[in-house]
Design a protein around this motif. Sequence first.
Motif: not given
Length: 452
Positions: A56-83
Amino acid sequence: MTPPQPTRQRSGLLILALCFVTIVFDGYDLVVYGSTVPTLIAYEGWDLDTGSAGLIGSLALVGMLLGTLSVGLVTDRFGRRRIMIGSIAWFSLCMLATAFAPNEVVFGFLRFLTGIGLGGVVPTCIALTVEFAPKHRRQISNAVMFSGYSVGGVSAALLAIALLPETDFRVLYALGALPLITLLPIVVRYLPESVSYLAATGREDEARAVAARHGLVYDDIVAPVPAAAAVDTAPPVSSMRELFTPRWRRSTVLFAAANFCGLLLVYGLNTWLPQIMRSAGFALGSSLAFLLVLNLGAIVGAISASFIADRIGVQKVVTASFLLACVAIFLISLNLPAGLLFLLVAVAGLGSVGTQILVGGFCATHYPQKLGATALAWSLGIGRIGAICGPLLGGLIAGWAMGYQVNFYAFAVVAVAGALVVGSIRTQNRQDPIGSPKSPATISPTASTQTG
């Protein structure tokens, strides 16, 4: 030239404060789990042992992995403020839902969803802090901002010590929803968009206006395009693809590995330190006090180390901090007096949480501004695999019943690996992507100590 200076100081401090408070809640939402692990394992009606608690402790960090990688893919499209706005709303709502989880399965799933939102704020906060900070204070500004993680950890430990004996653990998770009414409205009102993002999306007039409003030199953030580049007919390369061009490939891989080691230490210790110390014979209150000291040591140590890094170079300081963590963590495994153990845990806080703060600042200033957010998102995203492994490793070792000391041996080895990785990052002078040397105006004193 004098009027912009007060404006920059006020605005820069406001952005730093907003990012700091965001990371405080990020740290709280993550460390609160480690604070409640002993209670969750003993909770009647839930079937949790050390192995499932580690999962369970790792599940939050799996979510963080997906969240962080997603930011890397969409930051050029949506900007840092909206993220930033979307991520804060996401993890706050998920923390509120977690407080009402009916069983351990739903609880674990909600921790996973919470991690997705938490993963979006970390690279965004680092990128914004570095961009809006004075050039010669980027490392210390980043360290002050990221020390919010440890402030959140301290808050989680203090609240657990105060509340767990009298109330249900669910109260601690409900408190994680406070950003919805305390932080989010202020971020929506005052957080500006990134200058580099505005410029990269063709909104140059708006970018210059934001830079002027915050007392920033536009060309220090967005490098002027040399005349030779005006006739370059090569198609532009996306930020993610550029990270893996020959110029940046080695650094990209090594920063991911450094984040793997740093985040394994951070989340391994923050998840399991109270339970490990209980296994060593300490009462619950004393075990939670070790978690408190770990994060206090990270706050003091990271800011002090970053102050030094701005003067002698961040790479040397990060390498030394990893080695310091190795020594401290190994010594904690010995049968030493409680007072000395608390001191060593504080040093371990510098070498784990504090070092990870420095790794983020090193990465942010190692790359050009236009690549900074994507490089951070990528390296932190891959590094989240280490964060996932930290709780799993602690739970696995606890399940083997080999003695609590083995946890510390494993973490000490990871710290040595981190020192070797950071020491291998090349810091020689580089050429701009278009092939011309960097203009002196585009290199900050801090960044120059890290890029040769």
